[in-house]
Motif scaffolding. Sequence first.
Motif, PDB file in Angstrom:
ATOM      1  N   PRO A 656       0.875  -1.301  -0.097  1.00 19.52           N
ATOM      2  CA  PRO A 656      -0.054   0.070   0.057  1.00 19.52           C
ATOM      3  C   PRO A 656       0.652   1.266  -0.054  1.00 19.52           C
ATOM      4  CG  PRO A 656      -0.647  -1.481   1.694  1.00 19.52           C
ATOM      5  CD  PRO A 656       0.690  -1.946   1.339  1.00 19.52           C
ATOM      6  N   ALA A 657       0.555   2.218  -0.787  1.00 19.95           N
ATOM      7  CA  ALA A 657       1.262   3.587  -0.893  1.00 19.95           C
ATOM      8  C   ALA A 657       0.612   4.544  -0.072  1.00 19.95           C
ATOM      9  CB  ALA A 657       1.335   4.127  -2.219  1.00 19.95           C
ATOM     10  N   ARG A 658       1.409   5.369   0.445  1.00 20.21           N
ATOM     11  CA  ARG A 658       0.822   6.548   1.343  1.00 20.21           C
ATOM     12  C   ARG A 658       0.465   7.713   0.268  1.00 20.21           C
ATOM     13  NH1 ARG A 658       6.165   7.866   4.734  1.00 20.21           N
ATOM     14  NH2 ARG A 658       6.852   7.533   2.389  1.00 20.21           N
ATOM     15  N   ILE A 659      -0.924   7.655   0.018  1.00 22.10           N
ATOM     16  CA  ILE A 659      -1.333   8.508  -1.105  1.00 22.10           C
ATOM     17  C   ILE A 659      -1.984   9.793  -0.411  1.00 22.10           C
ATOM     18  CG2 ILE A 659      -3.125   8.739  -2.864  1.00 22.10           C
ATOM     19  CD1 ILE A 659      -2.919   5.484  -2.605  1.00 22.10           C
ATOM     20  N   ALA A 660      -1.496  10.945  -1.078  1.00 19.09           N
ATOM     21  CA  ALA A 660      -2.082  12.115  -0.871  1.00 19.09           C
ATOM     22  C   ALA A 660      -2.917  12.924  -1.924  1.00 19.09           C
ATOM     23  CB  ALA A 660      -0.938  13.080  -0.342  1.00 19.09           C
ATOM     24  N   ILE A 661      -3.619  13.460  -1.734  1.00 15.75           N
ATOM     25  CA  ILE A 661      -4.616  14.065  -2.767  1.00 15.75           C
ATOM     26  C   ILE A 661      -4.888  15.528  -2.606  1.00 15.75           C
ATOM     27  CG2 ILE A 661      -6.848  14.417  -4.164  1.00 15.75           C
ATOM     28  CD1 ILE A 661      -7.616  11.494  -3.163  1.00 15.75           C
ATOM     29  N   TRP A 662      -4.105  16.382  -3.529  1.00 16.35           N
ATOM     30  CA  TRP A 662      -4.057  17.974  -3.497  1.00 16.35           C
ATOM     31  C   TRP A 662      -5.693  18.491  -3.205  1.00 16.35           C
ATOM     32  CZ3 TRP A 662      -6.771  20.940  -7.007  1.00 16.35           C
ATOM     33  CH2 TRP A 662      -6.792  22.361  -6.525  1.00 16.35           C
ATOM     34  N   ASN A 663      -5.841  19.319  -2.645  1.00 19.61           N
ATOM     35  CA  ASN A 663      -6.906  19.919  -2.212  1.00 19.61           C
ATOM     36  C   ASN A 663      -6.876  21.545  -2.097  1.00 19.61           C
ATOM     37  OD1 ASN A 663      -9.888  20.172  -2.351  1.00 19.61           O
ATOM     38  ND2 ASN A 663     -10.286  19.370  -0.333  1.00 19.61           N
ATOM     39  N   THR A 664      -7.715  22.200  -1.951  1.00 17.06           N
ATOM     40  CA  THR A 664      -7.474  23.777  -1.825  1.00 17.06           C
ATOM     41  C   THR A 664      -8.847  24.313  -0.852  1.00 17.06           C
ATOM     42  OG1 THR A 664      -7.026  25.795  -2.978  1.00 17.06           O
ATOM     43  CG2 THR A 664      -8.753  24.310  -3.582  1.00 17.06           C
ATOM     44  N   TYR A 665      -8.438  25.499  -0.147  1.00 16.96           N
ATOM     45  CA  TYR A 665      -9.686  26.026   0.346  1.00 16.96           C
ATOM     46  C   TYR A 665     -10.749  26.106  -0.471  1.00 16.96           C
ATOM     47  CZ  TYR A 665     -12.115  29.161   3.567  1.00 16.96           C
ATOM     48  OH  TYR A 665     -13.116  29.520   4.213  1.00 16.96           O
ATOM     49  N   GLY A 666     -12.088  25.889   0.073  1.00 20.40           N
ATOM     50  CA  GLY A 666     -13.267  25.974  -0.731  1.00 20.40           C
ATOM     51  C   GLY A 666     -13.636  24.546  -1.477  1.00 20.40           C
ATOM     52  N   THR A 686      -5.136  10.701   1.909  1.00 20.94           N
ATOM     53  CA  THR A 686      -5.042  11.870   2.910  1.00 20.94           C
ATOM     54  C   THR A 686      -5.205  13.167   1.769  1.00 20.94           C
ATOM     55  OG1 THR A 686      -3.489  10.861   4.422  1.00 20.94           O
ATOM     56  CG2 THR A 686      -3.803  13.367   4.648  1.00 20.94           C
ATOM     57  N   MET A 687      -5.735  14.094   2.152  1.00 21.46           N
ATOM     58  CA  MET A 687      -6.014  15.384   1.775  1.00 21.46           C
ATOM     59  C   MET A 687      -4.664  16.235   1.905  1.00 21.46           C
ATOM     60  SD  MET A 687      -8.500  14.647  -0.164  1.00 21.46           S
ATOM     61  CE  MET A 687      -9.141  15.867  -1.131  1.00 21.46           C
ATOM     62  N   ILE A 688      -4.015  16.778   0.920  1.00 22.68           N
ATOM     63  CA  ILE A 688      -2.981  17.828   1.221  1.00 22.68           C
ATOM     64  C   ILE A 688      -2.972  19.013   0.782  1.00 22.68           C
ATOM     65  CG2 ILE A 688      -1.615  16.894  -1.087  1.00 22.68           C
ATOM     66  CD1 ILE A 688       1.050  17.132   0.474  1.00 22.68           C
ATOM     67  N   TYR A 689      -2.726  20.221   1.230  1.00 24.20           N
ATOM     68  CA  TYR A 689      -3.001  21.626   0.814  1.00 24.20           C
ATOM     69  C   TYR A 689      -1.687  22.229   0.588  1.00 24.20           C
ATOM     70  CZ  TYR A 689      -7.900  20.676   2.318  1.00 24.20           C
ATOM     71  OH  TYR A 689      -8.911  20.177   2.875  1.00 24.20           O
ATOM     72  N   SER A 690      -1.642  23.498  -0.315  1.00 24.19           N
ATOM     73  CA  SER A 690      -0.381  23.949  -0.654  1.00 24.19           C
ATOM     74  C   SER A 690       0.485  24.360   0.096  1.00 24.19           C
ATOM     75  CB  SER A 690      -0.734  25.174  -1.511  1.00 24.19           C
ATOM     76  OG  SER A 690      -1.489  26.074  -0.715  1.00 24.19           O
ATOM     77  N   GLN A 691      -0.130  24.521   1.775  1.00 21.50           N
ATOM     78  CA  GLN A 691       1.004  25.158   2.638  1.00 21.50           C
ATOM     79  C   GLN A 691       1.811  23.860   3.102  1.00 21.50           C
ATOM     80  OE1 GLN A 691      -0.615  27.397   6.031  1.00 21.50           O
ATOM     81  NE2 GLN A 691      -2.235  28.242   4.915  1.00 21.50           N
ATOM     82  N   GLU A 692       1.491  22.836   3.042  1.00 26.79           N
ATOM     83  CA  GLU A 692       1.899  21.629   3.566  1.00 26.79           C
ATOM     84  C   GLU A 692       2.990  21.301   2.433  1.00 26.79           C
ATOM     85  OE1 GLU A 692       1.594  16.849   4.798  1.00 26.79           O
ATOM     86  OE2 GLU A 692      -0.269  17.956   4.569  1.00 26.79           O
TER      87      GLU A 692
END
Length: 905
Positions: A656-666, A686-692
């Motif tokens: 299993p890979a550690r998967i992140a999906i980009w998301n944004t405010y709104g 996991t959802m990941i945002y630009s600040q991270e």
Amino acid sequence: MTRTFYGMLMVLTLSTTTALAQQQIPSPKEHFGFNIGDDYQLANYTQTEAYFKKLSASNRTKLVDIGLTEEGRHQYMLIVSAPENIQQLEKYKTISQQLAHAEGLTDDQAHALAVTGKAVVWIDGGLHATEVVGSHQLIESMYQLVSRTDEETMNILQNVIILFTHANPDGQELVANWYMRTEDPKKRAMNIPRLYEKYVGHDNNRDFYMMNMKESQNISRQLFVEWIPQIMYNHHQRGPAGSVLAGPPYRDPFNYVFDPLIVTSIDAVGAAMNNRLNVENKPGYTQRGGSQFSTWWNGGLRTAPYFHNMVGLLTEIIGGPTPETVPLAPDRLIPNGATPNPVVPQEWHFRQSIDYSVSLNYAVLDYAAKYRSTLLYNIYHMGKNAIDRGNEDHWTFYPRLVDSIKLAASKKDTTKKDTAKKEEGGGDLSLGKEDTIKNNFFDAYFKNPIYRDARAYIIPADQEDFPTAVKFINAMSRAGVTIHKATADFTIAGKQYPAGSYVVKAAQAFRPHVLDMFEPQDHPNDFQYPGGPPIRPYDAAGWTLAFQMGVKFDRVLDGINAPLAQLPYGQIESPASKTLPVGKKGYYLSPSGNNVFIAVNDLLNAGVKVSRISSGMFYVPVSSKATEILTKATTELGITVTAADVAPTGLKAVAPARIAIWNTYGGSIPAGWMQWLMEQYHYKCTMIYSQEIDKGDLRKKYDIILFATGAIPDTGKPKRDSYWFGKLPKAEELSAEFKPWLGRITADTSVPQLKKFLEAGGNIVTIGTSTNLAYHLKLPVKNALIDPKTNKTLTGSKLYIPGSLLIADVDTTAAENAGMHAKTDVYFDRSPVFNISGDVKKLMWYSTATPLHSGWAWGQSYLKDGVAAFVAPVGSGKLYAFGPEITFRGQSHSTFKLLFNQLYK
């Protein structure tokens, strides 16, 4: 005299009883503490749900819980009609179903049922939760229909059954609470931090032929299986600038599979709506070419009903709790057929929008009351027409066939030219004097048997990914389509089909929807003027669901005689259970079936060892845990597992890979769809945002980052951030939970961190415009859609492909494409196309000058030999770039594997 006295006494008693019942109903102000439409005031769903229940105390109502939402709230429909109708709802529902299905009835019987029945009208609100007029007009309209006793209201109640339905409870709760959280009314705003439907936000109105979301399923069951109303009215916002609202009738093109009564009925009801506003001195209604809305596309809450012979209505109105201004649009001040009664610039208040909406509801309901039996008979008539067309040779007037006639005639030079004299310097257009050609050209195409519509579609049970085909069948069943299942093997046109195969006959009332799901859409070339810019379709141009899902089917042009059993309307099917074979050493699972990835993820999440061989096939060694999970998978998911008596060589372990999906405010809608898809196929993410991302050290946390379209900017000058809700909140206005969501991906800060992530061995998957990352990384990749004469991006007059299905070639030897076929449908929406060089590997490409399969592709020859998808090494990692939308709205099952294959380490 005695009879008269007792009759009057009965009426008086009934009126008194009704009046007493109505006295128990609180007004909105008594319940909510404010009038619906008061400035700076919104009701949340908790309060609205309680009001639904209070209204249900009236004998004019019945409250129906139509199902749970994605967040677990109850979704309610309040049925409103006269008390005597409420007591006989099952009777009137049955009549509505009988007339809509049009089966086994004579015209005389249908007329009799139409006289007996009641018109059924659906009115909803709140689907797009930030369009708050919708949910609040629903509250006000319900109250008025439950409490008023004027002659018009009483006539409506006597003749109409109204289905008031809340379309998005979760969204109303989020939006109203967010707006009202600010103490200063003038600082209240709609800038919510996440999507107003758990996964898909605004795309909850793009889900009504697929029905992935629970709310869509709840609504569709009432619309297409239970009630099948003759009219449905879907309330929305935002009116075109300089108007108050856009409404019916709508601009061309309309879909060619409709019965003509759909188009003329929309005109009739739209006229009633516009007329009422004019009588009430409410200007600003625009129609037809005054707005972007058409009746071409399927899939919306308002548009899917057209394919079920319902009169679908949409209005898009201005307004909200914060007062606004009607802007000055000079061209809209000139009265014309689109806007006969212009509105002048002025301050606009929420209550005005509520009043307009109630007036529009009453216009629709008054029309339904006056033309009750006509509406009921007409839906039967359209259904009967559909059945007749499905039982005989029929040709649909598609543009491609008309173009073929023109081409054939031009070669013969038999065109009869308009002989009207032309003035010096050029002629003018005289409508009604179009060029004509000889009638035999019509016969060559529209009486030619090879061009006829299909009479049935067979979905063989022995196809490679039958469980996905069953999902397609379930989408059709949820849409109320008549479906048959083979009870034994049968043969048609020399081909044998196994028992369990599905047959969808065209001879049914919902034939338009059947054709739309199986046949390619043929959108006309639609330009502002010859040689000018294209007119953007309202949503998609082509979407054939069977193509998107990769379903294998056969078109049957003649009658079908086979051992078939009809499924109950709306029945949800499960794939046939398989038996797990006994493997001495292990099991093979082919990636050609999407459900296999569910089984693989369940195995991995349980700690079972899984490997892949060079062909992409999964291999699982025998163990008690593996046997347990695979037994369940073969039984419930219908996957095929092959026994392995000898362990294969050359195994490559997967984990299993550690998967992140980009998301944004709104909230990003494509990212939301991706999150939903991951959950459906049991991937952890996991959802990941630009600040991270900007903080770096991404490789310590993640193996794979997914970027849906819209995440990565282009390489040009940075553009000003824009959000659908307007101004972004300041960090100090947000709680600790939402502050980290602010920000966007930037070239100077985010891209260097993504490059480090790749170089350290991480993988990135980009889709759509997010493939811009390849340009930021300066990979040997170029835009293939460049005009060789100007060295600039091709203009819309030369290349224009809005949402359509194209055929792409696939490198089936590539591990990244395991389970794919050599050719596949891809969803192309002005998508990027590439030229590649160096060590960049081509995964998909367009090999022909005519890749269009369904929709509209002006200038499609420019795509020939262009690359649709590639993988490129970056340090120790890989960048995957997919130009088409391979996870489009949870519909494009045929390309899901292009994502799934990349999600292991």
